[in-house]
Scaffold this active site. Sequence first.
Site, mmCIF file in Angstrom:
data_model
loop_
_atom_site.group_PDB
_atom_site.id
_atom_site.type_symbol
_atom_site.label_atom_id
_atom_site.label_comp_id
_atom_site.label_asym_id
_atom_site.label_seq_id
_atom_site.Cartn_x
_atom_site.Cartn_y
_atom_site.Cartn_z
ATOM 1 N N SER A 125 0.732 -1.327 0.093
ATOM 2 C CA SER A 125 -0.043 -0.052 -0.023
ATOM 3 C C SER A 125 0.833 1.179 -0.140
ATOM 4 C CB SER A 125 -0.718 0.077 1.196
ATOM 5 O OG SER A 125 -1.282 1.432 1.420
ATOM 6 N N HIS B 68 -1.503 -1.344 -4.254
ATOM 7 C CA HIS B 68 -2.660 -0.913 -3.409
ATOM 8 C C HIS B 68 -2.715 0.805 -3.384
ATOM 9 C CE1 HIS B 68 -5.993 -2.049 -1.092
ATOM 10 N NE2 HIS B 68 -5.645 -1.067 -0.140
ATOM 11 N N ASP C 241 -4.633 3.619 -2.007
ATOM 12 C CA ASP C 241 -5.711 3.926 -0.915
ATOM 13 C C ASP C 241 -6.217 5.315 -1.129
ATOM 14 O OD1 ASP C 241 -6.056 1.686 0.803
ATOM 15 O OD2 ASP C 241 -4.063 2.073 1.678
ATOM 16 N N MET D 16 -8.868 8.224 0.278
ATOM 17 C CA MET D 16 -9.685 8.520 1.407
ATOM 18 C C MET D 16 -10.210 10.065 1.121
ATOM 19 S SD MET D 16 -7.440 6.910 4.595
ATOM 20 C CE MET D 16 -6.516 5.613 4.203
ATOM 21 N N HIS E 84 -8.620 1.294 -3.861
ATOM 22 C CA HIS E 84 -9.349 0.965 -2.591
ATOM 23 C C HIS E 84 -10.037 2.262 -2.203
ATOM 24 C CE1 HIS E 84 -9.496 -0.104 2.001
ATOM 25 N NE2 HIS E 84 -10.867 -0.150 1.315
ATOM 26 N N MET F 86 -12.141 4.479 -0.243
ATOM 27 C CA MET F 86 -12.639 4.612 1.076
ATOM 28 C C MET F 86 -13.420 5.950 0.825
ATOM 29 S SD MET F 86 -9.380 2.973 3.164
ATOM 30 C CE MET F 86 -8.624 3.410 1.613
ATOM 31 N N MET G 221 -11.443 -6.006 5.203
ATOM 32 C CA MET G 221 -10.579 -5.381 6.028
ATOM 33 C C MET G 221 -10.260 -5.948 7.382
ATOM 34 S SD MET G 221 -10.075 -2.554 4.099
ATOM 35 C CE MET G 221 -9.217 -1.952 5.558
ATOM 36 N N ASP H 112 -6.758 -6.736 4.093
ATOM 37 C CA ASP H 112 -5.984 -5.323 4.202
ATOM 38 C C ASP H 112 -6.088 -4.658 5.603
ATOM 39 O OD1 ASP H 112 -5.174 -2.829 3.810
ATOM 40 O OD2 ASP H 112 -6.869 -2.140 2.430
HETATM 41 C C1 DX5 Z 1 -6.181 1.242 5.853
HETATM 42 C C2 DX5 Z 1 -5.711 1.127 4.269
HETATM 43 C C3 DX5 Z 1 -4.797 0.281 4.288
HETATM 44 C C4 DX5 Z 1 -3.406 0.526 4.896
HETATM 45 C C5 DX5 Z 1 -2.836 -0.743 5.297
HETATM 46 O O1 DX5 Z 1 -7.183 2.265 5.857
HETATM 47 O O2 DX5 Z 1 -7.051 0.682 3.688
HETATM 48 O O3 DX5 Z 1 -4.638 -0.354 2.871
HETATM 49 O O4 DX5 Z 1 -2.546 1.294 4.000
HETATM 50 O O5 DX5 Z 1 -1.608 -0.306 6.070
HETATM 51 P P1 DX5 Z 1 -0.869 -1.261 7.125
HETATM 52 O O6 DX5 Z 1 -0.426 -2.464 6.274
HETATM 53 O O7 DX5 Z 1 0.113 -0.817 7.868
HETATM 54 O O8 DX5 Z 1 -2.185 -1.782 8.054
HETATM 55 ZN ZN ZN Z 2 -6.594 -0.031 1.755
#
Ligand code: DX5
Ligand code: ZN
Length: 220
Positions: free
Chosen positions: A7, A32, A34, A36, A65, A67, A136, A174
């Site tokens: 990620s 990956h 992310d 947000m 991903h 969010m 998750m 994840d």
């Molecule tokens: C969390 C993200 C993850 C995060 C994982 O909200 O969706 O993808 O980056 O990071 P680690 O592996 O540090 O938990």
């Molecule tokens: Zn993620």
Amino acid sequence: MFEIAPSILSADFTKLGEEISAIEAGGASVLHFDVMDGQFVPNITVGLPVLKSVRKATNLTIDAHLMIEEPSRYAVKFVEAGADMVSVHVEADVHLQRTLTAIREAGGKAGVAINPATPLGALEEALPYADFILLMSVNPGFGGQKFIPTSLDKLRRLRRMIDERGLSTRIEIDGGIDAGNISGIVEAGAEVIVAGSAVFGGGKPTEAVKELIDAGTVWV
Ligand code: DX5
Ligand code: ZN
């Protein structure tokens, strides 16, 4: 077989190109990404312009991903910007079947992400329209959180649910995964393993990816 999906949330954004090359060298096959929005989760990260740049920098499978609230407004745009896989949260989309179908029609792999406290039953009707489920194992929003232990049993139940239906839906997991817990997670049936801080936290992403692959390889 399983794949490691670092990620980039935990990467150094001032040298993203180098970080990506480093995980490629370690044997990662998925990136990956992310996204947000500060609404669905209490944090804001990156979006379409960064994805477009990253797409130019790598041939890795890019896994966005989302969010975000109302992911149906953006899911196809992420495919068009270069994502190969796009997941939307079951908690955020009341027209999930339509969104998944739109992702597929745009040429992407469609995924459903599910939070730790959301029951697997919420996936039931969406499963045939999903190429993968993103389970998750932390509450989304931040990297570096601890793996929620009950996620392992939830993962086993999801594996069973998919197998019993004869579906080929893949399972991605994840949150909070490192070299210490990855083997149990692979054994429980996860196929794509996201890792943020375990890959980038120690400053040696190539070695860290190799270590995860080694640790996850269960020799029978
Ligand atoms: C969390 C993200 C993850 C995060 C994982 O909200 O969706 O993808 O980056 O990071 P680690 O592996 O540090 O938990
Ligand atoms: Zn993620």
